[in-house]
Design an enzyme around this catalytic site. Structure first.
Site, PDB file in Angstrom:
ATOM      1  N   ALA A  39     -46.874  17.576  38.634  1.00 24.76           N
ATOM      2  CA  ALA A  39     -45.588  17.651  38.017  1.00 24.76           C
ATOM      3  C   ALA A  39     -45.150  19.203  38.007  1.00 24.76           C
ATOM      4  O   ALA A  39     -46.128  20.129  38.269  1.00 24.76           O
ATOM      5  CB  ALA A  39     -45.623  17.441  36.628  1.00 24.76           C
ATOM      6  N   GLY A  77     -49.263  13.840  39.403  1.00 23.35           N
ATOM      7  CA  GLY A  77     -48.252  12.886  39.443  1.00 23.35           C
ATOM      8  C   GLY A  77     -48.375  12.616  41.054  1.00 23.35           C
ATOM      9  O   GLY A  77     -47.768  11.586  41.537  1.00 23.35           O
ATOM     10  N   GLU A 120     -50.637   9.956  41.236  1.00 20.93           N
ATOM     11  CA  GLU A 120     -49.873   8.559  40.696  1.00 20.93           C
ATOM     12  C   GLU A 120     -48.966   8.142  41.783  1.00 20.93           C
ATOM     13  O   GLU A 120     -48.698   7.011  41.970  1.00 20.93           O
ATOM     14  CB  GLU A 120     -49.289   9.051  39.471  1.00 20.93           C
ATOM     15  CG  GLU A 120     -50.370   9.089  38.296  1.00 20.93           C
ATOM     16  CD  GLU A 120     -49.682   9.789  37.003  1.00 20.93           C
ATOM     17  OE1 GLU A 120     -49.726   9.163  36.055  1.00 20.93           O
ATOM     18  OE2 GLU A 120     -48.970  10.878  37.133  1.00 20.93           O
ATOM     19  N   GLU A 140     -54.498  15.802  34.022  1.00 22.56           N
ATOM     20  CA  GLU A 140     -53.660  16.163  32.910  1.00 22.56           C
ATOM     21  C   GLU A 140     -54.170  16.701  31.710  1.00 22.56           C
ATOM     22  O   GLU A 140     -53.586  17.142  30.848  1.00 22.56           O
ATOM     23  CB  GLU A 140     -52.779  14.938  32.709  1.00 22.56           C
ATOM     24  CG  GLU A 140     -51.594  14.650  33.663  1.00 22.56           C
ATOM     25  CD  GLU A 140     -52.062  13.706  35.042  1.00 22.56           C
ATOM     26  OE1 GLU A 140     -51.272  13.422  35.579  1.00 22.56           O
ATOM     27  OE2 GLU A 140     -53.467  13.706  34.945  1.00 22.56           O
TER      28      GLU A 140
END
Length: 258
Positions: free
Chosen positions: A64, A109, A112, A132
């Site tokens: 992110a 991300g 993911e 994270e």
């Protein structure tokens, strides 16, 4: 398409969802919106029969955009988290075979996003992880759910609790990636190209049966499979495939995608 930071490129039945926000493809709000739009386009276009998700030669996506997120409030994230998950879910629900071609970093991300694809091919120098926790957070775009389903809860907890990165070989060993190859994009396109002339609705049904079945009990999963299996008898490709098998043997059908 969201400032062109994400675009769909199509050639010979294969669509490439290309991330293009140098230098690290940080997944800011514009990138997330671009993924949602690209997934919708790949889903709707009949000339796209399989999809490669690719970040370029140097990096897949390093996570992110922390600078963007740092100033957000709780209510800001409540609103944005819906769009964040929707973008990744849209990739996961493309009703066609999908593969992530991972170079460099696929973190947070980025990792993911690979999990939202059917398969993951990695370059030898690729590094994947869910860091994270090092920010005082947890994965928020499907990492706690898709990662555990893919590699098992214990291995997923190890990666999420520690926030550590894994190299391509360890990722292959634990099932986080499916292949480690030298030219990852070429290998991904070659895999996807196998389906460019395949039975599109049978492939769609296979993906739906597996994905929906994984989220329910065995009996319900078998019922999902039964309905999808029977439904394929309404397609032209089922007739083409069976006639070709009878007349020419297996693997020679010229499917029409109908």
């Amino acid at each position: 398409m969201s400032e062109n930071v994400v675009r769909l490129e199509v050639a010979d039945g294969v669509g490439t969802i290309r991330l293009d926000r140098p230098p690290m493809n940080a997944l800011d709000a514009a990138m997330q919106d671009g993924l949602l739009a690209a997934a919708a386009e790949a889903t709707s276009r009949r000339d796209v029969r399989a999809v490669v998700v690719y970040g370029g030669e140097k990096v897949f996506a390093a996570g992110a955009d922390i600078k963007e997120m740092a100033g957000w409030s709780y209510t800001d994230m409540v609103d944005r988290s819906v769009a964040l998950q929707a973008a990744f879910t849209a990739i996961a629900r493309i009703p066609k075979p999908t593969v992530a071609a991972v170079t460099g970093y696929a973190l947070g991300g980025g990792c993911e996003l690979t999990l939202a694809c059917d398969l993951r091919f990695a370059a030898a120098d690729a590094k994947l992880g869910q860091p994270e926790i090092l920010l005082g957070l947890i994965p928020g775009a499907g990492g706690t759910q898709r990662l555990a389903r893919l590699i098992g809860p214990s291995k997923a907890k190890d990666l999420i609790y520690t926030g550590r990165m894994v190299g391509a070989e360890e990722a292959l060993a634990i099932g986080l990636v499916d292949r480690v190859v030298d030219d990852v994009y070429t290998a991904a396109v070659e895999w996807a190209a196998r389906f460019a002339t395949g039975p599109a609705y049978a492939l769609r049904a296979a993906k739906e049966a597996i994905d929906r079945g994984l989220s329910t009990d065995l009996d319900t999963g078998l019922e999902i499979e039964r309905h999808l299996f029977a439904g394929l008898f309404a397609t032209d490709d089922r007739g083409i495939g069976m006639r070709s098998f009878i007349e020419n043997g297996p693997g020679k059908a010229a499917f029409e995608g109908r």
